[in-house]
Design a protein around this motif. Sequence first.
Motif, PDB file in Angstrom:
ATOM      1  N   UNK A  21      -4.077  37.305  53.509  1.00  0.00           N
ATOM      2  CA  UNK A  21      -3.316  36.828  54.659  1.00  0.00           C
ATOM      3  C   UNK A  21      -2.475  35.622  54.314  1.00  0.00           C
ATOM      4  N   UNK A  22      -1.331  35.543  54.923  1.00  0.00           N
ATOM      5  CA  UNK A  22      -0.511  34.346  54.893  1.00  0.00           C
ATOM      6  C   UNK A  22      -0.026  34.124  56.313  1.00  0.00           C
ATOM      7  N   UNK A  23      -0.421  33.002  56.898  1.00  0.00           N
ATOM      8  CA  UNK A  23      -0.045  32.707  58.276  1.00  0.00           C
ATOM      9  C   UNK A  23       0.483  31.288  58.360  1.00  0.00           C
ATOM     10  N   UNK A  24       1.236  31.041  59.386  1.00  0.00           N
ATOM     11  CA  UNK A  24       1.724  29.697  59.651  1.00  0.00           C
ATOM     12  C   UNK A  24       1.830  29.520  61.155  1.00  0.00           C
ATOM     13  N   UNK A  25       1.925  28.301  61.590  1.00  0.00           N
ATOM     14  CA  UNK A  25       2.033  28.037  63.021  1.00  0.00           C
ATOM     15  C   UNK A  25       0.809  28.530  63.758  1.00  0.00           C
ATOM     16  N   UNK A  26       1.044  29.084  64.930  1.00  0.00           N
ATOM     17  CA  UNK A  26      -0.039  29.579  65.754  1.00  0.00           C
ATOM     18  C   UNK A  26      -0.783  30.753  65.154  1.00  0.00           C
ATOM     19  N   UNK A  27      -0.225  31.380  64.119  1.00  0.00           N
ATOM     20  CA  UNK A  27      -0.904  32.478  63.450  1.00  0.00           C
ATOM     21  C   UNK A  27      -2.195  32.045  62.775  1.00  0.00           C
ATOM     22  N   UNK A  28      -2.366  30.737  62.573  1.00  0.00           N
ATOM     23  CA  UNK A  28      -3.584  30.229  61.941  1.00  0.00           C
ATOM     24  C   UNK A  28      -4.816  30.559  62.782  1.00  0.00           C
ATOM     25  N   UNK A  29      -4.649  30.752  64.062  1.00  0.00           N
ATOM     26  CA  UNK A  29      -5.778  31.099  64.917  1.00  0.00           C
ATOM     27  C   UNK A  29      -6.392  32.436  64.497  1.00  0.00           C
ATOM     28  N   UNK A  30      -5.578  33.354  64.014  1.00  0.00           N
ATOM     29  CA  UNK A  30      -6.094  34.652  63.585  1.00  0.00           C
ATOM     30  C   UNK A  30      -7.092  34.490  62.442  1.00  0.00           C
ATOM     31  N   UNK A  31      -6.836  33.543  61.550  1.00  0.00           N
ATOM     32  CA  UNK A  31      -7.775  33.291  60.451  1.00  0.00           C
ATOM     33  C   UNK A  31      -9.101  32.796  61.016  1.00  0.00           C
ATOM     34  N   UNK A  32      -9.034  31.906  61.980  1.00  0.00           N
ATOM     35  CA  UNK A  32     -10.240  31.404  62.615  1.00  0.00           C
ATOM     36  C   UNK A  32     -11.025  32.540  63.257  1.00  0.00           C
ATOM     37  N   UNK A  33     -10.337  33.434  63.940  1.00  0.00           N
ATOM     38  CA  UNK A  33     -11.009  34.563  64.571  1.00  0.00           C
ATOM     39  C   UNK A  33     -11.678  35.446  63.519  1.00  0.00           C
ATOM     40  N   UNK A  34     -10.945  35.761  62.445  1.00  0.00           N
ATOM     41  CA  UNK A  34     -11.503  36.617  61.402  1.00  0.00           C
ATOM     42  C   UNK A  34     -12.730  35.993  60.751  1.00  0.00           C
ATOM     43  N   UNK A  49      -2.434  29.273  54.326  1.00  0.00           N
ATOM     44  CA  UNK A  49      -1.816  28.690  55.518  1.00  0.00           C
ATOM     45  C   UNK A  49      -0.816  27.621  55.087  1.00  0.00           C
ATOM     46  N   UNK A  50       0.372  28.033  54.646  1.00  0.00           N
ATOM     47  CA  UNK A  50       1.413  27.049  54.315  1.00  0.00           C
ATOM     48  C   UNK A  50       2.038  26.549  55.618  1.00  0.00           C
ATOM     49  N   UNK A  51       1.429  25.539  56.198  1.00  0.00           N
ATOM     50  CA  UNK A  51       1.749  25.119  57.564  1.00  0.00           C
ATOM     51  C   UNK A  51       3.070  24.363  57.669  1.00  0.00           C
ATOM     52  N   UNK A  52       3.322  23.458  56.759  1.00  0.00           N
ATOM     53  CA  UNK A  52       4.586  22.706  56.835  1.00  0.00           C
ATOM     54  C   UNK A  52       5.721  23.546  56.243  1.00  0.00           C
ATOM     55  N   UNK A  53       6.930  23.188  56.605  1.00  0.00           N
ATOM     56  CA  UNK A  53       8.091  23.910  56.090  1.00  0.00           C
ATOM     57  C   UNK A  53       8.154  23.827  54.569  1.00  0.00           C
ATOM     58  N   UNK A  67      10.346  29.090  60.274  1.00  0.00           N
ATOM     59  CA  UNK A  67       9.296  30.024  59.867  1.00  0.00           C
ATOM     60  C   UNK A  67       9.100  31.161  60.844  1.00  0.00           C
ATOM     61  N   UNK A  68       9.652  31.067  62.025  1.00  0.00           N
ATOM     62  CA  UNK A  68       9.338  32.049  63.068  1.00  0.00           C
ATOM     63  C   UNK A  68      10.449  33.090  63.161  1.00  0.00           C
ATOM     64  N   UNK A  69      10.271  34.140  62.370  1.00  0.00           N
ATOM     65  CA  UNK A  69      11.192  35.270  62.434  1.00  0.00           C
ATOM     66  C   UNK A  69      10.501  36.473  61.833  1.00  0.00           C
ATOM     67  N   UNK A  93      -7.024  49.831  49.044  1.00  0.00           N
ATOM     68  CA  UNK A  93      -6.899  49.569  50.472  1.00  0.00           C
ATOM     69  C   UNK A  93      -6.478  48.144  50.771  1.00  0.00           C
ATOM     70  N   UNK A  94      -6.211  47.342  49.742  1.00  0.00           N
ATOM     71  CA  UNK A  94      -5.818  45.959  50.013  1.00  0.00           C
ATOM     72  C   UNK A  94      -4.468  45.970  50.727  1.00  0.00           C
ATOM     73  N   UNK A  95      -4.251  44.957  51.495  1.00  0.00           N
ATOM     74  CA  UNK A  95      -2.995  44.863  52.223  1.00  0.00           C
ATOM     75  C   UNK A  95      -2.627  43.411  52.401  1.00  0.00           C
ATOM     76  N   UNK A  96      -1.363  43.139  52.495  1.00  0.00           N
ATOM     77  CA  UNK A  96      -0.894  41.785  52.784  1.00  0.00           C
ATOM     78  C   UNK A  96      -0.441  41.726  54.227  1.00  0.00           C
ATOM     79  N   UNK A  97      -0.719  40.640  54.866  1.00  0.00           N
ATOM     80  CA  UNK A  97      -0.292  40.449  56.251  1.00  0.00           C
ATOM     81  C   UNK A  97       0.318  39.068  56.374  1.00  0.00           C
ATOM     82  N   UNK A  98       1.432  39.002  57.047  1.00  0.00           N
ATOM     83  CA  UNK A  98       2.069  37.733  57.332  1.00  0.00           C
ATOM     84  C   UNK A  98       2.253  37.584  58.824  1.00  0.00           C
ATOM     85  N   UNK A  99       2.097  36.390  59.316  1.00  0.00           N
ATOM     86  CA  UNK A  99       2.292  36.159  60.742  1.00  0.00           C
ATOM     87  C   UNK A  99       2.909  34.793  60.951  1.00  0.00           C
TER      88      UNK A  99
END
Length: 113
Positions: A21-34, A49-53, A67-69, A93-99
């Motif tokens: 997974x690679x997430x930024x912004x509010x997408x970080x919540x998904x990592x917490x849930x997982x 979680x590369x949070x800053x620009x 980052x939001x697009x 079955x590995x997969x990459x996900x970005x949010x």
Amino acid sequence: MYGLVRAQVEAVHGGGARLALCVTGGGARAVSWLMGVPGASRSVLEAQIPYSESALEGYLGRKVDGAVSPEVAAEMARAARRWRAWGARRDWRRTGRGAASTGATWRSARMWA
């Protein structure tokens, strides 16, 4: 955690996919849930979680204009898959996900993946 979210996370953990997974912004919540539901070690290979620009630019290897697009989210997913591919070569079955998401406490977030 909401019941529906927990059920979906349990399905992810039991589904056999291996996630980078690679997430930024509010997408970080998904990592917490997982990570908050037992079984994460069966499905989560890695979470970035590369949070800053500047961190996101370093992760992607290029300058970003926000980052939001959908395009940046797709690029994050490709980078997550490439980044982790060496560690899961035999796992087809590995997969990459970005949010990437934007939002505030007073409105719902928009997410792309």
